[in-house]
Design an enzyme around this catalytic site. Sequence first.
Site, PDB file in Angstrom:
ATOM      1  N   GLU A   1       4.558  -4.872   7.161  1.00 34.41           N
ATOM      2  CA  GLU A   1       3.757  -3.816   7.806  1.00 34.41           C
ATOM      3  C   GLU A   1       4.218  -3.522   9.233  1.00 34.41           C
ATOM      4  OE1 GLU A   1       2.521  -6.260   5.940  1.00 34.41           O
ATOM      5  OE2 GLU A   1       0.838  -5.539   4.721  1.00 34.41           O
TER       6      GLU A   1
ATOM      7  N   ALA B   1       0.868  -1.180   0.000  1.00 34.93           N
ATOM      8  CA  ALA B   1       0.000   0.000   0.000  1.00 34.93           C
ATOM      9  C   ALA B   1       0.907   1.233   0.000  1.00 34.93           C
ATOM     10  CB  ALA B   1      -0.880  -0.023   1.242  1.00 34.93           C
TER      11      ALA B   1
ATOM     12  N   GLY C   1       0.628  -5.017   1.003  1.00 35.11           N
ATOM     13  CA  GLY C   1      -0.570  -5.092   0.164  1.00 35.11           C
ATOM     14  C   GLY C   1      -0.321  -5.835  -1.148  1.00 35.11           C
TER      15      GLY C   1
ATOM     16  N   GLU D   1      -0.616  -9.384  -0.267  1.00 37.83           N
ATOM     17  CA  GLU D   1      -2.048  -9.631  -0.007  1.00 37.83           C
ATOM     18  C   GLU D   1      -2.838  -9.717  -1.315  1.00 37.83           C
ATOM     19  OE1 GLU D   1      -1.866  -6.209   2.850  1.00 37.83           O
ATOM     20  OE2 GLU D   1      -3.262  -7.440   3.979  1.00 37.83           O
TER      21      GLU D   1
HETATM   22  N1  CAA Z   1       4.547   3.098  -0.958  1.00 39.20           N
HETATM   23  C1  CAA Z   1       4.900   4.243  -1.584  1.00 39.20           C
HETATM   24  N2  CAA Z   1       6.029   4.353  -2.318  1.00 39.20           N
HETATM   25  C2  CAA Z   1       6.810   3.268  -2.420  1.00 39.20           C
HETATM   26  C3  CAA Z   1       6.480   2.033  -1.806  1.00 39.20           C
HETATM   27  C4  CAA Z   1       5.284   1.980  -1.056  1.00 39.20           C
HETATM   28  N3  CAA Z   1       4.851   0.829  -0.456  1.00 39.20           N
HETATM   29  N4  CAA Z   1       7.458   1.140  -2.078  1.00 39.20           N
HETATM   30  C5  CAA Z   1       8.363   1.785  -2.848  1.00 39.20           C
HETATM   31  N5  CAA Z   1       7.977   3.065  -3.064  1.00 39.20           N
HETATM   32  C6  CAA Z   1       8.662   4.105  -3.841  1.00 39.20           C
HETATM   33  C7  CAA Z   1       9.870   4.653  -3.076  1.00 39.20           C
HETATM   34  O1  CAA Z   1       9.469   5.637  -2.145  1.00 39.20           O
HETATM   35  C8  CAA Z   1      10.708   5.211  -4.220  1.00 39.20           C
HETATM   36  O2  CAA Z   1      10.158   6.448  -4.617  1.00 39.20           O
HETATM   37  P1  CAA Z   1      11.142   7.687  -4.967  1.00 39.20           P
HETATM   38  O3  CAA Z   1      11.922   7.214  -6.158  1.00 39.20           O
HETATM   39  O4  CAA Z   1      10.186   8.793  -5.286  1.00 39.20           O
HETATM   40  O5  CAA Z   1      11.994   7.895  -3.766  1.00 39.20           O
HETATM   41  C9  CAA Z   1      10.443   4.220  -5.352  1.00 39.20           C
HETATM   42  O6  CAA Z   1       9.234   3.547  -5.017  1.00 39.20           O
HETATM   43  C10 CAA Z   1      11.537   3.161  -5.489  1.00 39.20           C
HETATM   44  O7  CAA Z   1      11.701   2.546  -4.230  1.00 39.20           O
HETATM   45  P2  CAA Z   1      13.124   2.445  -3.476  1.00 39.20           P
HETATM   46  O8  CAA Z   1      14.004   3.572  -3.870  1.00 39.20           O
HETATM   47  O9  CAA Z   1      12.854   2.252  -2.017  1.00 39.20           O
HETATM   48  O10 CAA Z   1      13.674   1.111  -4.152  1.00 39.20           O
HETATM   49  P3  CAA Z   1      14.696   0.048  -3.515  1.00 39.20           P
HETATM   50  O11 CAA Z   1      15.054  -0.862  -4.642  1.00 39.20           O
HETATM   51  O12 CAA Z   1      15.784   0.738  -2.789  1.00 39.20           O
HETATM   52  O13 CAA Z   1      13.825  -0.755  -2.427  1.00 39.20           O
HETATM   53  C11 CAA Z   1      11.889  -1.924  -1.602  1.00 39.20           C
HETATM   54  C12 CAA Z   1      12.736  -1.528  -2.827  1.00 39.20           C
HETATM   55  C13 CAA Z   1      12.698  -2.885  -0.686  1.00 39.20           C
HETATM   56  C14 CAA Z   1      10.641  -2.638  -2.115  1.00 39.20           C
HETATM   57  C15 CAA Z   1      11.512  -0.647  -0.806  1.00 39.20           C
HETATM   58  O14 CAA Z   1      10.968   0.301  -1.711  1.00 39.20           O
HETATM   59  C16 CAA Z   1      10.492  -0.875   0.265  1.00 39.20           C
HETATM   60  O15 CAA Z   1      10.822  -1.387   1.322  1.00 39.20           O
HETATM   61  N6  CAA Z   1       9.218  -0.482   0.044  1.00 39.20           N
HETATM   62  C17 CAA Z   1       8.173  -0.546   1.030  1.00 39.20           C
HETATM   63  C18 CAA Z   1       7.675  -1.969   1.230  1.00 39.20           C
HETATM   64  C19 CAA Z   1       6.632  -2.010   2.327  1.00 39.20           C
HETATM   65  O16 CAA Z   1       6.912  -1.736   3.470  1.00 39.20           O
HETATM   66  N7  CAA Z   1       5.396  -2.400   1.969  1.00 39.20           N
HETATM   67  C20 CAA Z   1       4.285  -2.493   2.894  1.00 39.20           C
HETATM   68  C21 CAA Z   1       3.490  -1.238   2.872  1.00 39.20           C
HETATM   69  S1  CAA Z   1       2.267  -1.194   4.165  1.00 39.20           S
HETATM   70  C22 CAA Z   1       0.954  -2.047   3.561  1.00 39.20           C
HETATM   71  O17 CAA Z   1       0.987  -2.633   2.500  1.00 39.20           O
HETATM   72  C23 CAA Z   1      -0.255  -1.992   4.454  1.00 39.20           C
HETATM   73  C24 CAA Z   1      -1.425  -2.815   4.051  1.00 39.20           C
HETATM   74  O18 CAA Z   1      -1.418  -4.021   4.094  1.00 39.20           O
HETATM   75  C25 CAA Z   1      -2.674  -2.143   3.732  1.00 39.20           C
END
Ligand code: CAA
Length: 259
Positions: free
Chosen positions: A133, A65, A110, A113
């Site tokens: 999460e 998400a 998400g 999921e």
């Molecule tokens: N939400 C918003 N933006 C996201 C995102 C997310 N879940 N995941 C990645 N992005 C964005 C980053 O902010 C980045 O944007 P910018 O270029 O504008 O800075 C772009 O995508 C590329 O990401 P990274 O630079 O972080 O890429 P990376 O290769 O270094 O890392 C990754 C990749 C390990 C997937 C890392 O992006 C990451 O950890 N992302 C978040 C994963 C996460 O925690 N997901 C769970 C979200 S909570 C949820 O899903 C709740 C629910 O159940 C409802």
Amino acid sequence: MSELINAKVQNGIAWIEINRPKALNALNFQVLSEFANCLDNLKKDKSVRAVIIKGAGDKAFVAGADIGEMKDMSPKEAKEFSKKGQEVFMEIENFPVPTIALINGYALGGGCELAISCDMRIASDNARLGTPEITLGVIPGFGGTKRLTRVVGDAFAKELMFTGRMMKADEALERGLVNRVVSGEELESEGEKLASEIADKSGVVMSILKEVSTKQSELTAEQGMLIESSAFSVCFSTEDQTEGMNAFLSKRKPEFKHQ
Ligand code: CAA
């Protein structure tokens, strides 16, 4: 007009692509709303007999998400967001034809999921799956606490959710979270092969089978047997049952009319 969801139908297969590669296809309200509209439209298209869901780009299926959108949500807004995601993923779970997630790269939070609301999952060998999460101070909100347990069992689901760790494709395969692992280059062709094998069968009977097999995990043995025998009997009101059995007895390939 859909900006963040691409959809096309080819040879009975609907391809849905989440198209936000710069944000690793993160799910915000707009993506979820466009996804819901897309599913509504595809549901009306009687030529669709299998659905493939993928993420745009070569880095991610869906990285979760949208954290930027969630960060300042009030508890009320967070509930609405969670409900919206649950609603769309429930639509996918109950979609009348089989669904396949093609996991290229990250399927986190998400994204994981979404993948487990599909019937089947094929991962590329660079896939990374998990439910991080807890590391953000929240819990899965799009059906993960329910479905992950169903897919990988209580203890492993809890390990994944409690630690938030990422898993490689091989471990996901070993745990039954994905059906198979292929190279990134083969991912689409493998998905298409599996979807074609499904689309080839009777559409009307496949929908009955999908509904019955999806409901089983929530039912008692007695309820499960009851809906199975009722659904089995409904098959005998279709032209395809007659065609399938006649074709077998005449030693020829069936020509299903999907009715
Ligand atoms: N939400 C918003 N933006 C996201 C995102 C997310 N879940 N995941 C990645 N992005 C964005 C980053 O902010 C980045 O944007 P910018 O270029 O504008 O800075 C772009 O995508 C590329 O990401 P990274 O630079 O972080 O890429 P990376 O290769 O270094 O890392 C990754 C990749 C390990 C997937 C890392 O992006 C990451 O950890 N992302 C978040 C994963 C996460 O925690 N997901 C769970 C979200 S909570 C949820 O899903 C709740 C629910 O159940 C409802």
